[in-house]
Design an enzyme around this catalytic site. Sequence first.
Site, PDB file in Angstrom:
ATOM      1  N   ARG A  75     -41.877 -18.181-109.117  1.00 59.23           N
ATOM      2  CA  ARG A  75     -43.178 -18.790-109.393  1.00 59.23           C
ATOM      3  C   ARG A  75     -43.085 -19.454-110.758  1.00 59.23           C
ATOM      4  O   ARG A  75     -42.158 -19.176-111.530  1.00 59.23           O
ATOM      5  CB  ARG A  75     -44.305 -17.764-109.374  1.00 59.23           C
ATOM      6  N   ASN A 134     -45.124 -20.370-114.431  1.00 57.10           N
ATOM      7  CA  ASN A 134     -46.227 -20.063-115.318  1.00 57.10           C
ATOM      8  C   ASN A 134     -46.110 -21.029-116.499  1.00 57.10           C
ATOM      9  O   ASN A 134     -45.095 -21.720-116.639  1.00 57.10           O
ATOM     10  CB  ASN A 134     -46.136 -18.603-115.762  1.00 57.10           C
ATOM     11  N   LYS A 162     -54.238 -18.207-123.900  1.00 56.61           N
ATOM     12  CA  LYS A 162     -52.972 -18.896-124.103  1.00 56.61           C
ATOM     13  C   LYS A 162     -52.844 -19.440-125.526  1.00 56.61           C
ATOM     14  O   LYS A 162     -51.811 -20.014-125.872  1.00 56.61           O
ATOM     15  CB  LYS A 162     -52.816 -20.037-123.076  1.00 56.61           C
TER      16      LYS A 162
END
Lengths: 200, 351
Positions: free
Chosen positions: B228, B230, B322
């Site tokens: 995956r 990110n 983030k």
Amino acid sequence: MSSAIEPSIKSRPVYGTLKPATAPAHLIIADADGGKAVLDLATAAPTSFLPNAEICYIPGKADHSVTLEALGAARFYTGPSIAAMLPRLKRTFERMHMGTQIYLAGSESLIGLAMKTAMEANIDFEAIQTEHRGSLARRVQCVHCKGITEGVTTQPVTCAHCGLLLLVRDHYSRRYAAFQGVNINAEDPSDIPPKEEVFT
Amino acid sequence: MATPARELPFRDETFRDDFTFKNSPQTVLRAPFPFDKDSYMYAVNMELHKDGRAGTAFEEPIDVDEHYVSEMRDRALVLDEDPLRCQSLPHMTLAGWDTLELLMSCKAASYPEWFSLERDGDRWHWINRPLGIDDTFTFGDETTLPYGPLEYITRQAQGDFCVLDERAGNLWMDAGIVTTQADWSLDFDIGMNFFEWHAPVPLAHERGVFTRALKYLLSVQQANPARRLNWTMTVNPRLDTSPENYHKWGPENTHITPENVADKLFLRIELQSFWRLPRSNALLFPIRCYFLSMRDLTTVPKWATRMHRVLKTLPPEIASYKGLDHYREIAIDYLAAFDDGQETTAGPFPD
């Protein structure tokens, strides 16, 4: 309610209520007002419980040692501090018989440090019963210098080792028995937020 | 050597101090751009990690690119400063040997001009030409290597590596090497289960993302690795954005201006993959970091457009988690000039 812990993130420990287990032996470790949880446990337990129980107790700021000793457990230990008890606890866990039920009650530091010591003796932490009573003061590990500051009641807190001002997170490590502290004003060291008493 | 060393394309560059890191145009085009549409929300965006498209970072199972040698030099610097960045709980040694075997055999198969592995029973001969390594050792015997097996091979492999033990229906972060991370501490998180080490991530728990992701990961089989993507953003191409050093790099978060945003602000992409290991049954979880500067993005019109729209519509909790708050608006303003308002084509790849 005996504990004022708010629901939080998934790594933050949650505690239950001690209940007498069906087990050949019982090891009970408590500090300060955790003593009251031990009294409740003993009251709820069958007569076979105390003759097979060992109680280790650190009085701290709320001394219930006289009442606890009077319960008449097979062994009763009291010591001056959690740190002073840990070497004994390590040995107790190592020689403990299979199937002994462990109960931890009191401050988060007592529960965390006893659980850390048990895990180092290869005891499964999920088999340990816990009940929080009393202080919410935290052990905090500074992620920068790795030093641990004990008895933290403020947000933020000054690291006792490197002096950085730390945001105390709810992120918790069982291996360190500590919450994580991260420099709160790294982006602008001139911004110094006031300390508030929050972990009491 | 049997294979003549071909002229190596590896760049000599830094990820700290003077930050001489730079992508060649080909490296920009092969990057694993993480957005397959014009907005972003946490999701279990897993897919099989095999038969990757040629000319992309997915082409080989373990990607090696022009930054390899310099990234390995940066890792060695981090480990010299802080040996806690590589740890392995005592029961994870076998998984370390599994990791060594996987990385050596993948690299030797994908890049025979750079890596070679010869096995004679337990006697293994490993050559890593880009790093100038030629070692013979006994598989399973730690005394025949200069480091433990996990540290030995991951000092020769780009990206962070977490090794997850499977017990009681959960995955436990019981070993790893972490020097190129997006602000999390292996030293603090080692020993935690899947939900605990993800605890600080906002919104995703409530959406059931981690429950579904764990279920998927527990089903990963040896023959079918998964992956995956990110992402986050980083000021300067700093691989080691660790919480340990946050008090040193944190001030840089405030240094982005409209004048420097193009070359100083980076999209930081994580290519995460998941590999079932044969002897230990552990799950290897490499987290490979790719940087694209805002200027790099503008060389691919679709990516600049999409990045602009993702940043504009990003939920504020995610932006804060983030760490984008200081420069998000500056990046949006810069990228706006490259967004023509037209619909973008489906999928992540350049047109």
